[in-house]
Design an enzyme around this catalytic site. Sequence first.
Site, PDB file in Angstrom:
ATOM      1  N   HIS A   1     -15.253 -36.664 -47.117  1.00  0.00           N
ATOM      2  CA  HIS A   1     -14.207 -37.767 -47.409  1.00  0.00           C
ATOM      3  C   HIS A   1     -13.144 -37.994 -46.182  1.00  0.00           C
ATOM      4  O   HIS A   1     -12.196 -37.211 -46.430  1.00  0.00           O
ATOM      5  CB  HIS A   1     -13.439 -37.865 -48.731  1.00  0.00           C
ATOM      6  CG  HIS A   1     -14.464 -37.947 -49.867  1.00  0.00           C
ATOM      7  ND1 HIS A   1     -14.584 -39.115 -50.478  1.00  0.00           N
ATOM      8  CD2 HIS A   1     -15.401 -37.209 -50.576  1.00  0.00           C
ATOM      9  CE1 HIS A   1     -15.358 -39.417 -51.321  1.00  0.00           C
ATOM     10  NE2 HIS A   1     -15.785 -38.069 -51.449  1.00  0.00           N
TER      11      HIS A   1
ATOM     12  N   HIS B   1     -21.748 -34.617 -47.069  1.00  0.00           N
ATOM     13  CA  HIS B   1     -20.859 -35.236 -48.123  1.00  0.00           C
ATOM     14  C   HIS B   1     -19.448 -34.863 -47.821  1.00  0.00           C
ATOM     15  O   HIS B   1     -19.136 -33.883 -47.910  1.00  0.00           O
ATOM     16  CB  HIS B   1     -21.303 -34.942 -49.605  1.00  0.00           C
ATOM     17  CG  HIS B   1     -20.496 -35.663 -50.635  1.00  0.00           C
ATOM     18  ND1 HIS B   1     -21.003 -36.695 -51.213  1.00  0.00           N
ATOM     19  CD2 HIS B   1     -19.070 -35.380 -50.882  1.00  0.00           C
ATOM     20  CE1 HIS B   1     -20.046 -37.412 -52.002  1.00  0.00           C
ATOM     21  NE2 HIS B   1     -19.089 -36.730 -51.990  1.00  0.00           N
TER      22      HIS B   1
ATOM     23  N   HIS C   1     -22.048 -41.055 -55.595  1.00  0.00           N
ATOM     24  CA  HIS C   1     -21.621 -39.846 -56.560  1.00  0.00           C
ATOM     25  C   HIS C   1     -22.054 -40.094 -57.838  1.00  0.00           C
ATOM     26  O   HIS C   1     -21.995 -41.275 -58.356  1.00  0.00           O
ATOM     27  CB  HIS C   1     -19.963 -40.165 -56.607  1.00  0.00           C
ATOM     28  CG  HIS C   1     -19.281 -40.008 -55.359  1.00  0.00           C
ATOM     29  ND1 HIS C   1     -19.353 -40.378 -54.140  1.00  0.00           N
ATOM     30  CD2 HIS C   1     -18.167 -39.080 -55.170  1.00  0.00           C
ATOM     31  CE1 HIS C   1     -18.649 -39.670 -53.133  1.00  0.00           C
ATOM     32  NE2 HIS C   1     -17.822 -38.840 -54.011  1.00  0.00           N
TER      33      HIS C   1
ATOM     34  N   GLN D   1     -14.286 -46.143 -55.157  1.00  0.00           N
ATOM     35  CA  GLN D   1     -13.770 -44.849 -55.819  1.00  0.00           C
ATOM     36  C   GLN D   1     -13.352 -45.520 -57.309  1.00  0.00           C
ATOM     37  O   GLN D   1     -13.541 -44.326 -58.198  1.00  0.00           O
ATOM     38  CB  GLN D   1     -12.448 -44.321 -55.065  1.00  0.00           C
ATOM     39  CG  GLN D   1     -11.886 -43.387 -55.657  1.00  0.00           C
ATOM     40  CD  GLN D   1     -12.571 -42.162 -55.654  1.00  0.00           C
ATOM     41  OE1 GLN D   1     -12.399 -41.315 -54.652  1.00  0.00           O
ATOM     42  NE2 GLN D   1     -13.115 -41.628 -56.798  1.00  0.00           N
TER      43      GLN D   1
ATOM     44  N   GLU E   1     -20.898 -36.687 -61.726  1.00  0.00           N
ATOM     45  CA  GLU E   1     -19.933 -35.608 -61.304  1.00  0.00           C
ATOM     46  C   GLU E   1     -18.908 -35.390 -62.800  1.00  0.00           C
ATOM     47  O   GLU E   1     -17.766 -35.912 -62.621  1.00  0.00           O
ATOM     48  CB  GLU E   1     -18.745 -35.805 -60.130  1.00  0.00           C
ATOM     49  CG  GLU E   1     -17.875 -34.741 -59.772  1.00  0.00           C
ATOM     50  CD  GLU E   1     -17.318 -35.257 -58.317  1.00  0.00           C
ATOM     51  OE1 GLU E   1     -16.538 -34.383 -57.823  1.00  0.00           O
ATOM     52  OE2 GLU E   1     -17.126 -36.580 -58.137  1.00  0.00           O
TER      53      GLU E   1
ATOM     54  N   ASP F   1     -17.365 -31.963 -48.655  1.00  0.00           N
ATOM     55  CA  ASP F   1     -16.549 -32.830 -49.654  1.00  0.00           C
ATOM     56  C   ASP F   1     -15.051 -33.017 -49.182  1.00  0.00           C
ATOM     57  O   ASP F   1     -14.732 -34.282 -49.123  1.00  0.00           O
ATOM     58  CB  ASP F   1     -16.745 -32.342 -50.985  1.00  0.00           C
ATOM     59  CG  ASP F   1     -16.394 -33.653 -52.217  1.00  0.00           C
ATOM     60  OD1 ASP F   1     -16.241 -34.643 -51.617  1.00  0.00           O
ATOM     61  OD2 ASP F   1     -16.474 -33.428 -53.297  1.00  0.00           O
TER      62      ASP F   1
END
Length: 411
Positions: free
Chosen positions: A58, A56, A208, A151, A211, A307
Amino acid sequence: MTDLLIRNATLVDGTATDIAIDGERISAIAPGLPVEAGEVIDAAGRLVSAPFIDAHFHLDATLSYGLPRINQSGTLLEGIALWGELKQIVTVEEMVERALAYCHMAVGHGLLAIRSHVDVCDDRLLGVQALLEVRERVSGFMDLQLVAFPQDGWYRSNAERNVIRALDMGVDIVGGIPHFERTMEDGTRSVRAACELAEQRGLMVDLHCDESDDPHSRHIETLAAETHRVGLQGRVVGSHLTSMHSMDNYYASKLIALIAESEVAAVPNPLINITLQGRMDTYPKRRGLTRVPELLAGGVNVAFGQDCVMDPWYSLGTGDMLDPAFMGLHVGQMTAPAAMRECYEMVTTRSAEILGLTDLGIAEGKRASLVIVDAKDPVEAIRRRPVRTHVISRGKVVARTPAPETTLNLA
């Protein structure tokens, strides 16, 4: 003649052996192999394992720390808002440059596969363009999987349409963020839509999910149920799952059984979860990491992700997957010897299974992608986070780092 021979290797289970590599494959594993080779590496008893894998990340935001400003509160929500500002001014070229720089840095730590979420909420899809180029440019030494990630939410602006556009452009996996939808109901609808889209296209899902510090954020329950309903068992990941940290124990025990039944994998991100969660608490302050030992005990496959590295959400990071393993061990209180070794598996073989990289591993016939760690076993590797003396990808040594030596002068 064998192409490459590793002498005196110590495998994760403690076995002492040699490893022969021909072309891109491991051709033999046995002590004292009676072969000659074009290149011989003496591992000198060091740990030789499957490569590190980040389940995971970005890449579209990485190494952008300080642009256009710094996240002062350190919260998830300010990070999202800051990323919203940054993606209005960033260019494809800048994202490509930073993502490549990160990949090159990470390879030196033995990281040879990354699953990266890429934001698709901007109609220009600059991040998708950038990371598709990066995927092509690193394909000779790294596996890069891309997740179409809305997002700002599946049902905000044109995000649902842009998820489909990104998949049509070549992105691999369906993403989502149900807890960030405008309502709980919209979050449920987004999970259902993501799973149905993946089933129609024969793809994986990686959301996701929850969270949040809110124990009532329970979209993982919906994700597990939808996975079962549409037949996606073994192809779905719930990432983060931090709300489970705050849930009632009875409900959590029921939920873990449902997750295991649906064969949904879990990918917490220890460095980020311990940093972003609990920000509104005074004391006692919640750790935020999901229930890793309980998920493992319940039969759920769990991997750790990095992440973020130097981006709107996290100001630190090195690209070394032993960092999240180290943090996860501490926050999860996984200090028994077997549990510490499990933390190593969660950044190597368990991650490979979740990403579907079945060709990786130390076995004859497997792809010759492996790492030599300057440690005698996985526990020492996590404790010291030492250099990777050699990183081998597809039978080629792609990185070498001499083991450091300290000279004392104490007189």
